[in-house]
Design a protein around this motif. Structure first.
Motif, short mmCIF file in Angstrom:
data_model
loop_
_atom_site.label_atom_id
_atom_site.label_comp_id
_atom_site.label_asym_id
_atom_site.label_seq_id
_atom_site.Cartn_x
_atom_site.Cartn_y
_atom_site.Cartn_z
N UNK A 158 8.30 10.53 -18.59
CA UNK A 158 9.75 10.39 -18.50
C UNK A 158 10.17 8.92 -18.34
N UNK A 159 9.29 8.12 -17.72
CA UNK A 159 9.59 6.69 -17.56
C UNK A 159 8.99 5.86 -18.68
N UNK A 160 7.72 6.10 -19.02
CA UNK A 160 7.07 5.28 -20.03
C UNK A 160 7.66 5.51 -21.42
N UNK A 161 8.34 6.64 -21.60
CA UNK A 161 8.97 6.92 -22.88
C UNK A 161 10.30 6.21 -23.08
N UNK A 162 10.79 5.55 -22.03
CA UNK A 162 12.06 4.83 -22.14
C UNK A 162 11.85 3.51 -22.89
N UNK A 163 12.94 2.99 -23.45
CA UNK A 163 12.87 1.68 -24.10
C UNK A 163 12.53 0.63 -23.06
N UNK A 206 7.20 5.21 -1.84
CA UNK A 206 6.48 4.24 -2.67
C UNK A 206 5.51 4.95 -3.63
N UNK A 207 4.81 5.95 -3.13
CA UNK A 207 3.87 6.69 -3.98
C UNK A 207 4.62 7.47 -5.06
N UNK A 208 5.77 8.01 -4.70
CA UNK A 208 6.58 8.73 -5.67
C UNK A 208 7.05 7.78 -6.78
N UNK A 209 7.52 6.59 -6.39
CA UNK A 209 7.98 5.61 -7.38
C UNK A 209 6.82 5.21 -8.30
N UNK A 210 5.64 5.01 -7.71
CA UNK A 210 4.46 4.68 -8.51
C UNK A 210 4.17 5.76 -9.55
N UNK A 211 4.20 7.02 -9.12
CA UNK A 211 3.90 8.12 -10.03
C UNK A 211 5.01 8.33 -11.05
N UNK A 212 6.25 8.08 -10.65
CA UNK A 212 7.36 8.19 -11.60
C UNK A 212 7.20 7.15 -12.71
N UNK A 245 0.86 -1.18 0.00
CA UNK A 245 0.00 0.00 0.00
C UNK A 245 0.90 1.23 0.00
N UNK A 246 0.57 2.19 -0.84
CA UNK A 246 1.37 3.40 -0.95
C UNK A 246 0.73 4.52 -0.13
#
Length: 356
Positions: A77-82, A66-72, A59-60
């Motif tokens: 910036x993350x989903x655009x990575x290979x 944990x919540x920051x990692x989830x949102x990152x 649970x975040x």
């Protein structure tokens, strides 16, 4: 002497005042100053609950790491990575969340990241430790934008890995490799990497259909940058002599595709057999980048070949060449000044004014 404070609570003197903090795994969470107040016990209970793993899945908590990692992970910036880069980043984010995930992101201090870096260095090596810090810094950078933190605790932490981990291939090493009659797939990958400065993954994916006999319409998977890379004359001559069968330039003997791991292991074994144990395939990319810099190519011209996302990364690869060129230029200027001084006086090297 037993403490009169609850578990994990520490007194920290600052100037004329003493502050109370909840300390757990290197993280300090500030608590109200009066340990007998209701506000103190409420904040303490919340901090203590953060040390316990939640039942029935993760649970975040609002504002937590944990919540920051989830949102990152949900950010462009993350989903655009290979895909491979996302997996690599994900492993480091798991380490970050496993150690600090339950704590408020604003409570994370630089010291906590450094301690994690040092622990990773001891178990996985300095390169992995630096990579962890890089990923953590990217994550907390998004935290600044999303108001999770006011400062980035992983920003500007010194690298501990040897900057020369991927060394340039000296001329003698290249000659030794080429004279050793390596298997065709090793030699072809070596030639393409040496003369196009592409990384291993991109070399293994390079298809014949993107080569027009003069150059490649290449695409770098990591940065998703693409462009036309002219083929150097030596590489063109080599490719012209290859069999024209197969979709990819580099394949297994049975025509199937190589994985990066399997190819790296075979390439590594061949280098070790030749006594080139300090060199790596990725060093070919650095060799070409440095050679371009020594030939006078600008950073933007080099980036057009290497398909780097930033000029800063190009400068990382060419720093040695730039230093050599600037040092030679400096000494050349000193030589000119010295010759002029000899014509005018007794030949004293003009490093300081002569005494009058």
């Amino acid at each position: 002497m037993p403490s009169d404070l609850p578990k994990y609570v520490k007194r920290v003197p600052r100037g004329d005042r003493v502050h109370l903090y909840f300390r757990f795994r290197g993280c300090y969470t500030p608590l109200p100053g009066d340990p007998q107040s209701a506000e103190f016990f409420e904040a303490y209970a919340q901090a203590l609950a953060g040390t316990e793993k939640p039942k029935g899945g993760k649970r975040c908590a609002d504002g937590s790491v944990d919540a920051l990692i989830r949102d990152y992970k949900a950010s462009p910036e993350f989903t655009g990575l290979a895909a491979k880069t996302q997996r690599d980043y994900g492993r480091e984010l798991d380490h970050l969340g496993g150690a600090l995930g339950r704590f408020p992101a604003r409570s994370i201090r630089r010291s906590a990241i450094v301690k994690m870096r040092n622990k990773i260095s001891a178990s996985r090596g300095t390169r992995s430790a630096d990579f962890f810090v890089s990923v953590a810094a990217r994550c907390f950078r998004i935290g600044l934008d999303l108001d999770y933190v006011d400062t980035n605790p992983a920003e500007k932490i010194d690298r501990i890995n040897d900057a020369e981990a991927f060394k340039r291939w000296p001329v003698e090493a290249r000659a030794a490799f080429e004279a050793s009659s390596p298997p065709p797939h090793l030699m072809t990958a070596y030639m393409i990497a040496l003369y196009t400065a592409q990384s291993l993954g991109d070399v293994l994916r390079l298809a014949r259909t993107v080569y027009d006999g003069r150059g490649f319409q290449a695409r770098r998977k990591k940065t998703k940058r693409s462009g036309y890379i002219p083929a150097f004359s030596v590489l063109r001559s080599y490719l012209d002599k290859l069999p024209k069968d197969g979709v990819l330039f580099v394949t297994r003997p049975d025509g199937t595709r190589w994985t990066e791991r399997a190819f790296s292991e075979e390439f590594r074994a061949w280098l070790d057999k030749l006594g080139l144990d300090e060199l790596h395939f990725h060093g070919l990319r650095k060799s070409t980048s440095a050679a371009l810099a020594e030939a006078g190519a600008s950073p933007h011209e080099i980036a057009a070949i290497t398909l780097h996302a930033t000029i800063e990364m190009v400068e990382h690869y060419t720093r040695e060449a730039d230093q050599k060129r600037m040092a030679e230029s400096a000494i050349a200027k000193l030589e000119v000044a010295h010759r002029r001084a000899r014509k005018k006086s007794s030949g004293v090297l003009p490093l300081k004014n002569k005494a009058r």
